[in-house]
Design a protein around this motif. Structure first.
Motif, PDB file in Angstrom:
ATOM      1  N   TRP A   3       0.930  -1.159  -0.043  1.00 52.15           N
ATOM      2  CA  TRP A   3       0.068   0.029  -0.076  1.00 52.15           C
ATOM      3  C   TRP A   3       0.959   1.233   0.090  1.00 52.15           C
ATOM      4  O   TRP A   3       1.956   1.249   0.787  1.00 52.15           O
ATOM      5  N   ALA A   4       0.248   2.002  -0.893  1.00 50.69           N
ATOM      6  CA  ALA A   4       1.207   3.407  -0.801  1.00 50.69           C
ATOM      7  C   ALA A   4       0.351   4.612  -0.656  1.00 50.69           C
ATOM      8  O   ALA A   4      -0.986   4.571  -0.948  1.00 50.69           O
ATOM      9  N   ASP A   5       0.658   5.888  -0.037  1.00 48.25           N
ATOM     10  CA  ASP A   5       0.055   7.023   0.106  1.00 48.25           C
ATOM     11  C   ASP A   5      -0.158   7.494  -1.454  1.00 48.25           C
ATOM     12  O   ASP A   5      -1.110   8.113  -1.577  1.00 48.25           O
ATOM     13  N   GLU A   6       0.864   7.525  -2.337  1.00 47.04           N
ATOM     14  CA  GLU A   6       0.610   7.775  -3.611  1.00 47.04           C
ATOM     15  C   GLU A   6       0.554   6.710  -4.742  1.00 47.04           C
ATOM     16  O   GLU A   6      -0.464   5.780  -4.404  1.00 47.04           O
ATOM     17  N   THR A   7       1.444   6.536  -5.790  1.00 48.08           N
ATOM     18  CA  THR A   7       1.452   5.591  -6.483  1.00 48.08           C
ATOM     19  C   THR A   7       2.013   4.103  -6.001  1.00 48.08           C
ATOM     20  O   THR A   7       3.153   4.024  -5.278  1.00 48.08           O
ATOM     21  N   THR A   8       1.191   3.017  -6.079  1.00 47.64           N
ATOM     22  CA  THR A   8       1.758   1.607  -5.854  1.00 47.64           C
ATOM     23  C   THR A   8       1.951   0.947  -7.032  1.00 47.64           C
ATOM     24  O   THR A   8       1.029   0.790  -8.272  1.00 47.64           O
ATOM     25  N   SER A  43      -2.883  -1.878  -3.000  1.00 47.67           N
ATOM     26  CA  SER A  43      -3.710  -0.765  -2.955  1.00 47.67           C
ATOM     27  C   SER A  43      -3.195   0.511  -2.838  1.00 47.67           C
ATOM     28  O   SER A  43      -1.726   0.523  -2.725  1.00 47.67           O
ATOM     29  N   GLY A  44      -3.942   1.519  -3.299  1.00 46.50           N
ATOM     30  CA  GLY A  44      -2.924   3.131  -2.977  1.00 46.50           C
ATOM     31  C   GLY A  44      -4.080   4.066  -2.821  1.00 46.50           C
ATOM     32  O   GLY A  44      -5.309   3.855  -3.389  1.00 46.50           O
ATOM     33  N   ARG A  45      -3.566   5.203  -2.600  1.00 48.34           N
ATOM     34  CA  ARG A  45      -4.544   6.129  -2.391  1.00 48.34           C
ATOM     35  C   ARG A  45      -4.643   7.002  -3.589  1.00 48.34           C
ATOM     36  O   ARG A  45      -5.779   7.288  -4.078  1.00 48.34           O
ATOM     37  N   VAL A  69      -2.559   2.569  -9.038  1.00 47.00           N
ATOM     38  CA  VAL A  69      -2.272   1.036  -8.707  1.00 47.00           C
ATOM     39  C   VAL A  69      -1.948   0.419  -9.977  1.00 47.00           C
ATOM     40  O   VAL A  69      -2.653   0.556 -10.673  1.00 47.00           O
TER      41      VAL A  69
END
Length: 266
Positions: A20-25, A48-50, A53
């Motif tokens: 998971w990432a706050d931006e691009t995964t 997943s990601g914000r 993805v």
């Protein structure tokens, strides 16, 4: 290639892996969370990601030999499933003895990697085909467009289409669906009139009109978490070649019409 493993060995359930990432995964490696060789269910994998993805090169295995298939949860924003993304999904659904259940839950912000679009929608823009009795769920906050085929005729294989206010639309020429069980849940209308649809068991709940065509005999029963077919007081039109059997109710506001050679229920 990088690999993350949370496998059981002899007995036990697969573990949990979350990327998971706050931006691009960007998930380009392999993840496994397999059940034990002698006993145990498959585990849980999430990518997943914000915002975007990219799972187009991911290799995920949450299968099992003697238990229930595990799950791969993909939680992107808008999603257009093109060739690379479809290949990754199909490979996971077919992995191991049981396959891995795949859930794509769209969260309504920009994505790339399996494509780029889409105003809260999931677009199936490349064929998805698998052979194991695993389950694919496409869950969009707004709508789903099935523009290419989705295919699995293995006993027990199932597909769930869950949509918001834009509903579910199927390309009438190129978007045929062939699965053992189909679940459709939609806030908006549903138009699935491809002449090559081949579904054995259908369960559906829509808040607007529900229209569906099937080229073979159709059972109205249970699929996913629902049973029967309903449209919240709107029209249900089932056009079926080969007849309809029911183990659950069909609820509609008005009778449907059927083409020549098809059976209609409402």
């Amino acid at each position: 290639d990088a690999a993350l493993k949370a496998d059981a060995t002899d007995k036990g359930d697969g573990g949990k892996v979350i990327v998971w990432a706050d931006e691009t995964t960007r998930m380009y490696g392999a993840i496994s969370a397999k059940g034990g060789a002698q006993a145990g269910d498959g585990g849980f994998v999430e990518t997943s990601g914000r915002v975007p993805v990219d799972f187009s090169r991911a290799r995920v295995n949450a299968s099992t030999t003697k238990g229930r298939a595990g799950m791969w949860l993909i939680d992107p924003s808008d999603l257009s499933i093109t060739a690379a993304g479809a290949s990754a999904l199909a490979a996971a659904l077919d992995t191991g003895d049981s396959g891995t259940d795949v859930v794509v839950t769209e969260n309504d912000s920009p994505i790339y990697g399996a494509g780029s679009c889409c105003n809260g929608q999931i677009l199936v823009n490349s064929p998805i085909a698998w052979t194991k009795p695993s389950h694919l769920t496409l869950d969009a906050v707004n709508g789903i467009q099935v523009n290419k085929t989705i295919t699995n005729t293995a006993p027990g294989a199932s597909l769930s289409l869950i949509a918001g206010t834009n509903g579910v639309f199927q390309d009438p020429t190129n978007g045929a669906i062939s699965v053992d069980k189909l679940e459709v849940v939609s806030v908006g209308g549903v138009t699935m009139m491809n002449a090559d649809n081949s579904i054995k068991t259908l369960a559906a709940a829509a808040n607007v009109d529900f229209r569906f065509y099937n080229v073979m005999a159709l059972a109205i029963g249970a699929a996913g978490g629902i049973s029967g077919v309903s449209a919240a007081g709107h029209a249900v039109a089932l056009q079926v070649v080969g007849g309809i059997t029911q183990s659950a109710p069909i609820t509609a506001a008005s009778p449907s019409q059927a083409p020549s050679g098809a059976a209609a229920c409402a």
